[in-house]
Design an enzyme around this catalytic site. Structure first.
Site, PDB file in Angstrom:
ATOM      1  N   ASN A 117       7.403   6.655  35.524  1.00 54.51           N
ATOM      2  CA  ASN A 117       6.256   5.753  35.622  1.00 54.51           C
ATOM      3  C   ASN A 117       6.039   5.374  37.076  1.00 54.51           C
ATOM      4  O   ASN A 117       6.773   5.819  37.957  1.00 54.51           O
ATOM      5  CB  ASN A 117       6.465   4.527  34.713  1.00 54.51           C
ATOM      6  CG  ASN A 117       7.671   3.717  35.135  1.00 54.51           C
ATOM      7  OD1 ASN A 117       7.690   3.147  36.214  1.00 54.51           O
ATOM      8  ND2 ASN A 117       8.693   3.689  34.285  1.00 54.51           N
ATOM      9  N   ARG A 118       5.063   4.533  37.334  1.00 57.45           N
ATOM     10  CA  ARG A 118       4.623   4.311  38.702  1.00 57.45           C
ATOM     11  C   ARG A 118       5.295   3.125  39.398  1.00 57.45           C
ATOM     12  O   ARG A 118       4.840   2.685  40.435  1.00 57.45           O
ATOM     13  CB  ARG A 118       3.103   4.145  38.706  1.00 57.45           C
ATOM     14  CG  ARG A 118       2.428   5.407  38.198  1.00 57.45           C
ATOM     15  CD  ARG A 118       0.943   5.284  38.213  1.00 57.45           C
ATOM     16  NE  ARG A 118       0.437   5.137  39.570  1.00 57.45           N
ATOM     17  CZ  ARG A 118      -0.800   4.805  39.874  1.00 57.45           C
ATOM     18  NH1 ARG A 118      -1.660   4.568  38.914  1.00 57.45           N
ATOM     19  NH2 ARG A 118      -1.183   4.707  41.122  1.00 57.45           N
TER      20      ARG A 118
END
Ligand code: C5P
Length: 218
Positions: A30-31
């Site tokens: 994820n970011r």
């Protein structure tokens, strides 16, 4: 900000995303940039704490004076955190842990077979690292984070109770991933308090100050 507020106190921090492998060359992540967690680790170290930082894959330098352990998956993160948790007075979980991982990791790279067929991924739920630590008999003082797209205070409060932790910190969005600024909402059993928008490094110091005060209270 008072230096040495956490002199000699052991603080364990998780930060960054996790990486959940699909095969030897692919995975799901994820970011999360890890910036908030790394700033918290640095702020705790500056306040005199002995800090261990368990980090998922991020592109950040190790904060000065902090012991860093790099991990990939949520399971790796749990295995790194669990044996350390009882010896720490504070556990701050900032990591954006993947909720699910691919049920199996292929031994070899998954190949196209030329037919146009697409692979299907099945998932397994990951362990909740924060809830697991909070349930330990010698649980440290546990602090969680919450990123929500709506009803932050309600969802964060529900999460605090579900995970059995005294303090949860809401990200007062919009999306803070990768940014240098943030605004935070601290929620405990007394109610809520906002830390207005500021650089993550400054918010980290304010949060560490707040946690240091909480440790002193009976
Ligand atoms: O349940 P949710 O992921 O929204 O909870 C966020 C909080 O719980 C964060 O503090 C995060 O680091 C922690 N967490 C965890 N292990 C998980 C999921 C979340 O430690 N598997």
């Amino acid at each position: 900000f008072t230096p040495q507020r956490l002199a000699g106190v052991r603080v364990l921090v998780t930060a960054g995303p996790t990486f959940e492998p699909i095969d030897p060359v692919r995975g799901i992540t994820n970011r999360s940039s890890g910036k908030m967690g790394f700033a918290i680790a640095q702020a705790a170290q500056r306040a005199g704490a002995e800090v261990t930082l368990v980090a998922g894959p991020v592109a950040l330098p190790t904060p000065w004076g902090v012991h860093r352990i790099d991990v990939q998956s949520a399971q790796d993160m749990l295995e790194a955190v669990l044996p350390l948790a009882p010896a720490n007075a504070v556990f701050i979980a900032t990591a954006a842990v993947a909720d699910w991982r691919p049920a199996t990791c292929a031994e070899q790279k998954i190949k196209k077979d030329g037919s146009g067929a697409t692979p299907t991924l099945a998932f397994t739920e990951n362990p909740d690292i924060l809830a697991t630590v909070a349930a330990l008999p010698q649980a440290p003082y546990c602090v969680g984070f919450a990123a929500e797209s709506e009803k932050l205070a309600d969802h964060a409060q529900a999460k605090r109770l579900r995970k059995g932790i005294p303090l949860i910190v809401g990200n007062l969005g919009p999306a803070t991933f990768g940014q240098d600024d943030n605004a935070l909402l601290l929620i405990d059993e007394q109610g809520q308090r906002e830390l207005p928008r500021a650089p993550k490094t400054e918010l980290a110091q304010q949060l560490i100050d707040d946690i240091a005060l909480r440790l002193k209270r009976p």
